[in-house]
Scaffold this motif. Structure first.
Motif, PDB file in Angstrom:
ATOM      1  N   LEU A 186       0.587  -1.257   0.092  1.00 50.22           N
ATOM      2  CA  LEU A 186       0.177   0.017   0.220  1.00 50.22           C
ATOM      3  C   LEU A 186       0.762   0.986   0.250  1.00 50.22           C
ATOM      4  O   LEU A 186       0.353   1.988  -0.509  1.00 50.22           O
ATOM      5  N   ALA A 187       1.863   1.345   0.979  1.00 47.35           N
ATOM      6  CA  ALA A 187       2.978   2.387   0.839  1.00 47.35           C
ATOM      7  C   ALA A 187       3.574   2.477  -1.080  1.00 47.35           C
ATOM      8  O   ALA A 187       3.511   4.026  -0.776  1.00 47.35           O
ATOM      9  N   ASP A 188       4.250   1.787  -1.260  1.00 45.18           N
ATOM     10  CA  ASP A 188       4.139   1.378  -2.808  1.00 45.18           C
ATOM     11  C   ASP A 188       3.179   2.245  -3.771  1.00 45.18           C
ATOM     12  O   ASP A 188       3.303   3.304  -3.927  1.00 45.18           O
ATOM     13  N   ARG A 189       2.405   1.752  -3.630  1.00 40.83           N
ATOM     14  CA  ARG A 189       1.587   2.194  -4.471  1.00 40.83           C
ATOM     15  C   ARG A 189       0.745   3.318  -3.849  1.00 40.83           C
ATOM     16  O   ARG A 189       0.503   4.343  -5.109  1.00 40.83           O
ATOM     17  N   ALA A 190       0.704   4.302  -3.176  1.00 41.33           N
ATOM     18  CA  ALA A 190       0.272   5.807  -2.468  1.00 41.33           C
ATOM     19  C   ALA A 190       1.224   6.699  -3.295  1.00 41.33           C
ATOM     20  O   ALA A 190       1.434   7.331  -3.674  1.00 41.33           O
ATOM     21  N   ALA A 191       2.551   5.805  -2.623  1.00 39.49           N
ATOM     22  CA  ALA A 191       3.795   6.685  -3.310  1.00 39.49           C
ATOM     23  C   ALA A 191       4.299   6.893  -4.789  1.00 39.49           C
ATOM     24  O   ALA A 191       4.190   8.327  -5.304  1.00 39.49           O
ATOM     25  N   ARG A 192       3.772   5.538  -5.145  1.00 33.31           N
ATOM     26  CA  ARG A 192       3.905   6.227  -6.458  1.00 33.31           C
ATOM     27  C   ARG A 192       2.739   6.619  -7.045  1.00 33.31           C
ATOM     28  O   ARG A 192       3.014   7.692  -7.875  1.00 33.31           O
ATOM     29  N   HIS A 193       1.597   6.290  -6.605  1.00 35.88           N
ATOM     30  CA  HIS A 193       0.657   7.443  -7.470  1.00 35.88           C
ATOM     31  C   HIS A 193       0.929   8.852  -7.603  1.00 35.88           C
ATOM     32  O   HIS A 193       0.701   9.881  -7.707  1.00 35.88           O
ATOM     33  N   THR A 194       1.519   9.445  -5.898  1.00 43.10           N
ATOM     34  CA  THR A 194       1.266  10.847  -5.566  1.00 43.10           C
ATOM     35  C   THR A 194       2.205  11.256  -6.813  1.00 43.10           C
ATOM     36  O   THR A 194       2.629  12.303  -7.396  1.00 43.10           O
ATOM     37  N   LEU A 195       3.803  10.486  -6.432  1.00 50.92           N
ATOM     38  CA  LEU A 195       4.916  11.407  -7.798  1.00 50.92           C
ATOM     39  C   LEU A 195       4.046  11.172  -9.263  1.00 50.92           C
ATOM     40  O   LEU A 195       4.888  12.749  -9.522  1.00 50.92           O
ATOM     41  N   ARG A 196       3.708  10.481  -9.529  1.00 50.21           N
ATOM     42  CA  ARG A 196       3.400  10.032 -11.156  1.00 50.21           C
ATOM     43  C   ARG A 196       3.143  11.971 -11.631  1.00 50.21           C
ATOM     44  O   ARG A 196       2.332  12.035 -12.424  1.00 50.21           O
ATOM     45  N   HIS A 197       1.538  11.733 -10.092  1.00 54.95           N
ATOM     46  CA  HIS A 197       0.789  13.486 -10.113  1.00 54.95           C
ATOM     47  C   HIS A 197       1.946  14.875  -9.975  1.00 54.95           C
ATOM     48  O   HIS A 197       1.186  15.861 -10.687  1.00 54.95           O
ATOM     49  N   ARG A 232       0.488  14.390   0.467  1.00 61.07           N
ATOM     50  CA  ARG A 232      -0.645  14.286  -0.539  1.00 61.07           C
ATOM     51  C   ARG A 232      -0.719  12.360   0.080  1.00 61.07           C
ATOM     52  O   ARG A 232      -2.120  12.116  -0.396  1.00 61.07           O
ATOM     53  N   CYS A 233       0.251  12.332   0.109  1.00 64.93           N
ATOM     54  CA  CYS A 233       0.564  10.168  -0.298  1.00 64.93           C
ATOM     55  C   CYS A 233      -0.076   9.939   1.341  1.00 64.93           C
ATOM     56  O   CYS A 233      -1.497   9.084   1.074  1.00 64.93           O
ATOM     57  N   ILE A 234      -0.292  11.100   2.742  1.00 58.67           N
ATOM     58  CA  ILE A 234      -0.560  10.608   3.831  1.00 58.67           C
ATOM     59  C   ILE A 234      -2.778  10.820   3.139  1.00 58.67           C
ATOM     60  O   ILE A 234      -3.468   9.906   3.468  1.00 58.67           O
ATOM     61  N   GLU A 235      -3.236  11.393   2.925  1.00 49.99           N
ATOM     62  CA  GLU A 235      -4.461  12.073   2.291  1.00 49.99           C
ATOM     63  C   GLU A 235      -4.767  10.808   1.713  1.00 49.99           C
ATOM     64  O   GLU A 235      -6.036  10.603   1.420  1.00 49.99           O
ATOM     65  N   THR A 236      -4.368  10.427   0.565  1.00 50.44           N
ATOM     66  CA  THR A 236      -4.584   8.953  -0.523  1.00 50.44           C
ATOM     67  C   THR A 236      -4.610   8.233   0.270  1.00 50.44           C
ATOM     68  O   THR A 236      -5.648   7.679  -0.518  1.00 50.44           O
ATOM     69  N   LEU A 237      -3.855   7.532   1.850  1.00 55.03           N
ATOM     70  CA  LEU A 237      -4.090   6.822   2.435  1.00 55.03           C
ATOM     71  C   LEU A 237      -5.372   6.990   3.214  1.00 55.03           C
ATOM     72  O   LEU A 237      -6.104   5.787   3.911  1.00 55.03           O
ATOM     73  N   GLU A 238      -5.300   8.060   3.862  1.00 58.98           N
ATOM     74  CA  GLU A 238      -6.535   8.367   4.495  1.00 58.98           C
ATOM     75  C   GLU A 238      -7.849   8.387   3.825  1.00 58.98           C
ATOM     76  O   GLU A 238      -8.755   7.794   4.153  1.00 58.98           O
ATOM     77  N   ALA A 239      -7.913   8.229   2.242  1.00 58.52           N
ATOM     78  CA  ALA A 239      -9.152   8.613   1.480  1.00 58.52           C
ATOM     79  C   ALA A 239      -8.810   6.841   1.256  1.00 58.52           C
ATOM     80  O   ALA A 239     -10.212   6.947  -0.105  1.00 58.52           O
ATOM     81  N   ASN A 240      -8.423   5.918   1.354  1.00 57.96           N
ATOM     82  CA  ASN A 240      -8.010   5.054   0.198  1.00 57.96           C
ATOM     83  C   ASN A 240      -8.963   3.980   0.651  1.00 57.96           C
ATOM     84  O   ASN A 240      -9.106   2.562   0.755  1.00 57.96           O
ATOM     85  N   HIS A 241     -10.348   4.595   0.617  1.00 56.21           N
ATOM     86  CA  HIS A 241     -11.897   3.571   0.419  1.00 56.21           C
ATOM     87  C   HIS A 241     -12.072   2.142  -0.887  1.00 56.21           C
ATOM     88  O   HIS A 241     -11.454   2.620  -2.055  1.00 56.21           O
ATOM     89  N   ILE A 242     -12.329   1.252  -0.247  1.00 56.98           N
ATOM     90  CA  ILE A 242     -13.357   0.979  -1.790  1.00 56.98           C
ATOM     91  C   ILE A 242     -14.593   1.159  -1.232  1.00 56.98           C
ATOM     92  O   ILE A 242     -15.505   1.574  -0.778  1.00 56.98           O
ATOM     93  N   GLN A 269      -6.493  10.158 -13.022  1.00 52.78           N
ATOM     94  CA  GLN A 269      -6.563  11.114 -11.976  1.00 52.78           C
ATOM     95  C   GLN A 269      -5.642  11.518 -10.336  1.00 52.78           C
ATOM     96  O   GLN A 269      -6.230   9.479  -9.970  1.00 52.78           O
ATOM     97  N   PRO A 270      -5.202  12.593  -9.637  1.00 53.89           N
ATOM     98  CA  PRO A 270      -4.632  12.171  -8.864  1.00 53.89           C
ATOM     99  C   PRO A 270      -5.801  11.523  -7.403  1.00 53.89           C
ATOM    100  O   PRO A 270      -7.322  11.937  -7.705  1.00 53.89           O
ATOM    101  N   ALA A 271      -5.112  10.703  -6.645  1.00 56.31           N
ATOM    102  CA  ALA A 271      -6.795  10.783  -6.028  1.00 56.31           C
ATOM    103  C   ALA A 271      -7.105  11.576  -5.149  1.00 56.31           C
ATOM    104  O   ALA A 271      -7.967  11.265  -4.629  1.00 56.31           O
ATOM    105  N   TRP A 272      -6.348  12.222  -4.467  1.00 59.07           N
ATOM    106  CA  TRP A 272      -6.867  13.366  -3.952  1.00 59.07           C
ATOM    107  C   TRP A 272      -8.100  14.236  -4.479  1.00 59.07           C
ATOM    108  O   TRP A 272      -9.038  14.287  -3.705  1.00 59.07           O
TER     109      TRP A 272
END
Length: 433
Positions: free
Chosen positions: A269-280, A347-357, A412-415
């Motif tokens: 989950l950390a890898d996915r959040a970091a990569r996603h954030t940095l891509r954007h 941004r990484c943390i905001e993504t994790l905090e909101a990472n619901h299904i 699109q950015p997760a946030w």
């Protein structure tokens, strides 16, 4: 006040903390570590300082003796002091034992370190686990040493004591944890040492001010390697049970690039959040595999520990020319560089905090217009970017995609997707699984 103005002010504040701490001589143990932890405790009143006695067995390692350095210098027989620890704390090899003898230049040269390829830089050298003494000088200064006898003086203690580290726990709604780890064991270097702790402190202040937190945050300030190992020895069971993601915060202060180093098994989950954030936020970032590891991800990801921990950095340790030298200074690290790294981690943390299904609550395409989410007149240009984002988000709220995967699907950015999901959830069109 706009976000950019806030970022600039925060960057200046972090750089100010760094200026305060830059002169402190830190090592694995000793007064410098305690002084640094006391400084951060003033910024973070709930930060707790812990001590591990010298000689304590921590997995395959032993906590070393405590090192206290008061002064050190080399003086030529004509009275000229050619090297002085008081001028730059990188001049002394870390953990050098007490010494007071006079010797000829050829003998002294065996205990001097310099960098011929970087003639103006003082190298950073340590000898934690084998007792020795030594000095570090620039190659240019070394070439100026003249023949004759030199008195070498080191006023230091190396004896049983303690190793200190700091820990801050910020409780959340869940006992599931996000680990933020940084290190406090290097003397006067800015990017490789102080950028991580000052960003960690600013991040902790930001997290502490949030009105609510989904996750619990475990924020640790440890001496690199042995400190992380000792911390794991004391806390591993709880961390293996609760940690869902973690980040090592290091080398976060220059403006050259962003870097990402994956966890050992990757795709956590950390890898996915970091990569996603940095891509954007930094699409030209550099990515490194775990095989290029060199900081405390080695401890957190080791077999049997297996925590989901990666690293988000600016210029990666070992990859920029000033690394482990006196050129890693307060000019290399900038307020803008620090602010950018803080923003990336937020941004990484905001993504994790909101990472619901999410799953849609209606079959087929919902009627957005009757909910005020779609233009009530159909004409050229009415199908704007926001409407497209709403509809694309709904298309993948199938109970199978978490927020990061959803953002990746629609580009699109997760946030931003999280913002749209809040709108759709308020309209009753999706629900959390």
């Amino acid at each position: 006040m706009d976000d950019r103005r806030n970022e600039n002010l925060t960057g200046q504040t972090m750089h100010g903390w760094m200026r305060d701490l830059f002169p402190v001589c830190r090592s694995l143990t000793g007064p410098g570590v305690r002084e640094t932890l006391a400084y951060f405790a003033r910024l973070l009143p709930d930060l707790k300082t812990h001590a591990v006695p010298s000689g304590t067995e921590v997995f395959d390692w032993t906590v070393p003796d405590e090192w206290t350095i008061r002064s050190a210098w080399i003086e030529h027989e004509d009275g000229t002091r050619v090297v002085d620890f008081a001028d730059n704390n990188l001049h002394l090899v870390g953990y050098s034992h007490a010494f007071d003898e006079t010797m000829p230049l050829d003998e002294l040269q065996k205990h001097i370190h310099s960098l011929p390829a970087m003639p103006d830089a003082i190298p950073y050298v340590t000898s934690y686990y084998k007792r020795r003494w030594g000095f570090c000088i620039s190659e240019n200064a070394r070439k100026k040493l003249k023949s004759g006898n030199y008195r070498v003086f080191i006023d230091a203690d190396l004896k049983p004591g303690v190793m200190n580290y700091g820990e801050l726990i910020l409780p959340g709604a869940s006992c599931e944890e996000i680990l933020l780890s940084t290190y406090i064991c290097h003397p006067s270097m800015a990017n490789n040492e102080l950028s991580g702790p000052v960003v960690a402190a600013a991040l902790a202040q930001w997290l502490g001010a949030l009105p609510a937190r989904r996750y619990t945050y475990r924020i640790v300030f440890v001496p690199e390697t042995i400190g992380a190992i000792a911390y794991l020895a004391r806390n591993l069971d709880a961390m293996k049970t609760n940690t869902v993601a973690g980040f090592v915060l290091t080398c976060m202060g220059d403006e050259r690039t962003y870097s990402f180093l994956a966890s050992r098994l990757d795709n956590t989950l950390a890898d996915r959040a970091a990569r996603h954030t940095l891509r954007h936020i930094a699409p030209g970032y550099k990515e490194y595999s775990y095989l290029a590891r060199g900081s405390d991800e080695r401890q957190y990801c080791a077999p049997g520990v297996d925590l989901p921990v990666c690293s988000v950095m600016r210029s990666k340790y070992g990859e920029y020319p000033e690394y482990h030298t006196s050129l890693d200074n307060l000019e290399l690290v900038t307020p803008n560089g620090l602010a950018g790294s803080l923003h990336a981690m937020q941004r990484c943390i905001e993504t994790l905090e909101a990472n619901h299904i999410y799953r849609v609550t209606v079959l087929s395409e919902p009627q957005l217009g009757k909910r005020g989410l779609y233009p009530d007149i159909n004409k050229a240009g009415s199908y704007d970017d926001e409407t497209r984002l709403l509809k694309d988000t709904l298309a993948y709220c199938d109970g199978k995609h978490d927020l990061i995967a959803l953002g990746e699907r629609i580009g699109q950015p997760a946030w931003e997707v999280a913002r749209v999901c809040r709108t759709l959830e308020a309209a009753g069109l999706i629900r959390k699984v």
